[in-house]
Design a protein around this motif. Structure first.
Motif, mmCIF file in Angstrom:
data_model
loop_
_atom_site.group_PDB
_atom_site.id
_atom_site.type_symbol
_atom_site.label_atom_id
_atom_site.label_comp_id
_atom_site.label_asym_id
_atom_site.label_seq_id
_atom_site.Cartn_x
_atom_site.Cartn_y
_atom_site.Cartn_z
ATOM 1 N N GLY A 110 0.741 -1.327 -0.046
ATOM 2 C CA GLY A 110 0.194 0.156 -0.087
ATOM 3 C C GLY A 110 0.939 1.331 0.116
ATOM 4 N N ALA A 111 2.229 1.238 0.535
ATOM 5 C CA ALA A 111 2.992 2.327 0.665
ATOM 6 C C ALA A 111 3.667 2.507 -0.582
ATOM 7 C CB ALA A 111 3.890 2.088 1.698
ATOM 8 N N ASP A 112 3.845 1.601 -1.500
ATOM 9 C CA ASP A 112 4.244 1.531 -2.767
ATOM 10 C C ASP A 112 3.741 2.486 -3.617
ATOM 11 O OD1 ASP A 112 6.120 0.751 -4.887
ATOM 12 O OD2 ASP A 112 4.577 -0.550 -5.655
ATOM 13 N N ASP A 113 2.241 2.774 -3.417
ATOM 14 C CA ASP A 113 1.590 3.460 -4.198
ATOM 15 C C ASP A 113 1.683 4.905 -3.944
ATOM 16 O OD1 ASP A 113 0.495 1.303 -5.686
ATOM 17 O OD2 ASP A 113 -1.256 1.184 -4.570
ATOM 18 N N ARG A 114 2.141 5.422 -2.929
ATOM 19 C CA ARG A 114 2.464 6.580 -2.430
ATOM 20 C C ARG A 114 3.972 7.191 -2.564
ATOM 21 N NH1 ARG A 114 2.605 7.627 2.639
ATOM 22 N NH2 ARG A 114 2.653 5.644 3.696
ATOM 23 N N MET A 115 4.658 6.350 -3.131
ATOM 24 C CA MET A 115 6.185 6.771 -3.505
ATOM 25 C C MET A 115 6.301 7.610 -4.610
ATOM 26 S SD MET A 115 9.324 3.985 -3.647
ATOM 27 C CE MET A 115 8.792 3.328 -5.128
ATOM 28 N N VAL A 116 7.034 8.898 -4.569
ATOM 29 C CA VAL A 116 7.158 9.857 -5.559
ATOM 30 C C VAL A 116 8.607 9.906 -5.950
ATOM 31 C CG1 VAL A 116 4.886 10.938 -4.779
ATOM 32 C CG2 VAL A 116 7.228 11.518 -3.903
ATOM 33 N N ASP A 117 8.810 10.685 -6.989
ATOM 34 C CA ASP A 117 10.093 10.997 -7.619
ATOM 35 C C ASP A 117 10.714 11.967 -7.013
ATOM 36 O OD1 ASP A 117 12.353 11.463 -9.248
ATOM 37 O OD2 ASP A 117 11.218 10.326 -10.816
ATOM 38 N N LEU A 118 11.824 11.937 -6.446
ATOM 39 C CA LEU A 118 12.437 12.978 -5.531
ATOM 40 C C LEU A 118 12.835 14.065 -6.554
ATOM 41 C CD1 LEU A 118 13.914 14.239 -3.154
ATOM 42 C CD2 LEU A 118 16.205 13.100 -4.223
ATOM 43 N N ALA A 119 12.960 13.842 -7.766
ATOM 44 C CA ALA A 119 12.950 14.972 -8.688
ATOM 45 C C ALA A 119 11.860 15.879 -8.998
ATOM 46 C CB ALA A 119 13.209 14.501 -10.087
ATOM 47 N N ASP A 120 10.593 15.216 -8.825
ATOM 48 C CA ASP A 120 9.339 16.055 -8.962
ATOM 49 C C ASP A 120 9.205 16.848 -7.395
ATOM 50 O OD1 ASP A 120 8.572 14.991 -11.172
ATOM 51 O OD2 ASP A 120 7.333 13.469 -10.583
ATOM 52 N N ILE A 121 9.685 16.354 -6.068
ATOM 53 C CA ILE A 121 9.713 17.083 -5.122
ATOM 54 C C ILE A 121 10.464 18.179 -5.402
ATOM 55 C CG2 ILE A 121 10.078 17.068 -2.848
ATOM 56 C CD1 ILE A 121 9.352 14.077 -2.550
ATOM 57 N N ILE A 122 11.836 18.049 -5.688
ATOM 58 C CA ILE A 122 12.730 19.373 -5.937
ATOM 59 C C ILE A 122 12.149 20.246 -6.985
ATOM 60 C CG2 ILE A 122 15.184 19.896 -6.974
ATOM 61 C CD1 ILE A 122 15.804 16.903 -6.052
ATOM 62 N N ALA A 123 11.710 19.856 -8.051
ATOM 63 C CA ALA A 123 11.100 20.754 -9.031
ATOM 64 C C ALA A 123 9.674 21.504 -8.560
ATOM 65 C CB ALA A 123 10.795 20.104 -10.191
ATOM 66 N N GLY A 124 9.086 21.087 -7.229
ATOM 67 C CA GLY A 124 7.908 21.510 -6.932
ATOM 68 C C GLY A 124 6.604 20.891 -7.681
ATOM 69 N N LYS A 125 6.989 20.001 -8.208
ATOM 70 C CA LYS A 125 5.557 19.123 -8.996
ATOM 71 C C LYS A 125 4.974 18.336 -7.856
ATOM 72 C CE LYS A 125 6.620 17.897 -13.099
ATOM 73 N NZ LYS A 125 7.220 17.067 -14.361
ATOM 74 N N ALA A 126 5.640 17.854 -7.026
ATOM 75 C CA ALA A 126 4.953 16.928 -5.946
ATOM 76 C C ALA A 126 5.284 17.478 -4.774
ATOM 77 C CB ALA A 126 5.556 15.495 -6.007
ATOM 78 N N ALA A 127 4.356 17.078 -3.678
ATOM 79 C CA ALA A 127 4.465 17.800 -2.242
ATOM 80 C C ALA A 127 5.756 17.055 -1.546
ATOM 81 C CB ALA A 127 3.426 17.642 -1.343
ATOM 82 N N GLY A 128 6.429 17.676 -0.769
ATOM 83 C CA GLY A 128 7.413 17.230 0.215
ATOM 84 C C GLY A 128 7.018 17.429 1.642
ATOM 85 N N ARG A 129 7.743 17.809 2.558
ATOM 86 C CA ARG A 129 7.352 17.862 3.893
ATOM 87 C C ARG A 129 6.655 19.133 4.076
ATOM 88 N NH1 ARG A 129 9.412 16.772 8.991
ATOM 89 N NH2 ARG A 129 10.886 15.270 7.963
#
Length: 332
Positions: free
Chosen positions: A258-277
């Motif tokens: 279930g946690a696998d589906d929540r895994m995101v690309d670090l590149a998207d967090i760095i670029a602001g395309k995915a939420a980080g902390r």
């Protein structure tokens, strides 16, 4: 003239910062589809091992292309080769031989995760494992955060004492060897797990609120160093390559959880395309898989660095955090 560098040439405390900055640009390029990083390619030699090839490149104003090859043959000596070309004029910029570049690259990616996922005031570090990866991960964390206390645990008392002494001298930090996992991670803002353990050595109740966790060691369903409850508790789960994580020969340790589906690309967090902390109480988890091709990016940055050329680092070993990186990775 084409440069040929070896492990002894990759000295100088500036190297980690150069690697982190180069990879920050590369991950932003990845988010914009300008990083070339196809999956690894294995060529098998029956009863002997594999040659493993990764190809990488960066498109932009100064495009680069190159490859890395390493072996899995049985034996004590392993030498990786990384070659870098200018993609504009087909000029071979240089070749780097040895093991240190790979450790530097992996540590620098971990440093990016610490920069973008840990709390901005994170100071205390707990490390499980005392080998090569633990060393570069700590050096990278020190490059992006103003660290205070570091505690290290590994199963071998001599290894963890040597790690503490070497890294305290190299980084100017208070590094304390301790005799248990719980002591190492107690009140730690950043936890680095870099072991060869096939069974979990850290579980969620061991960790404080708001901790950032990096796992570098085993991460397949056949063996993994981090409890699945850590992933369950994490508000953010990131990796440097979701494609590589899901292409493991043996399934990734989060598969089916279930946690696998929540895994995101670090590149998207760095670029602001995915939420980080999003808060100081959120736990974050980074699963390091070693984004294929990024050794080429780090090698190019080193080969092109005027600072290193001016300081005479090529062929002039110095006393710095790179020195102990050859130490074997330690089991817990």
């Amino acid at each position: 003239m084409t440069k040929i560098l070896r492990d002894e040439d990759l000295a100088g405390g500036v190297l980690m910062s150069i690697a982190i900055d180069a990879l920050e640009a590369a991950f932003l390029a990845r988010a914009g589809n300008r990083l070339i990083s196809p999956p690894r390619h294995h060529v098998s030699f029956p009863d002997r091992g594999d040659l493993v090839f990764t190809v990488g490149g960066l498109m932009g104003e100064t495009p680069i292309a190159g490859f890395r090859v390493y072996d899995t043959f049985k034996g004590a000596e392993h030498t990786q080769i990384v070659a870098v070309w200018s993609a504009d004029d087909a000029r071979l910029e240089g070749v780097i031989l040895g093991e240190r570049l790979g450790s530097l690259r992996t540590g620098a990616i971990g440093g990016l995760a610490v920069r973008h996922l840990s709390g901005p005031d994170a100071r205390n570090v707990g490390i499980i494992g005392s080998g090569a990866q633990a060393r570069t991960q700590l050096a990278a964390a020190a490059a992006v955060r103003n660290l205070g206390r570091v505690r290290v645990y590994s199963r071998d008392e001599i290894n963890r004492a040597a790690f503490a002494s070497e890294m305290q001298h190299a980084l100017g930090l208070d590094v304390e060897p301790v005799d248990s996992v719980s002591k190492a991670v107690d009140d730690a803002d950043i936890v680095i797990c870099a072991t060869t353990s096939q069974t979990p050595v850290i579980h969620s109740p061991d960790l404080k609120l708001g901790v950032h966790v990096t796992t570098v060691g085993p991460k397949t369903l056949q063996g993994y160093e981090l409890g699945l409850d850590v992933a369950d508790a994490a508000a953010v789960i990131a990796t440097d390559s979701p494609e590589q994580a899901r292409a493991y020969a043996s399934q990734f340790f989060l598969a089916g959880s279930g946690a696998d589906d929540r895994m995101v690309d670090l590149a998207d967090i760095i670029a602001g395309k995915a939420a980080g902390r999003r808060s100081s109480e959120e736990m974050t988890l980074f699963c390091s898989v070693g984004l294929a091709g990024t050794e080429v990016v780090v090698a190019s940055a080193i080969l092109r660095s005027p600072a290193l050329v001016r300081r005479g680092s090529f062929g002039a070993p110095q006393d710095d955090p790179s020195r102990p990186l050859r130490a074997p990775q330690d089991e817990v």
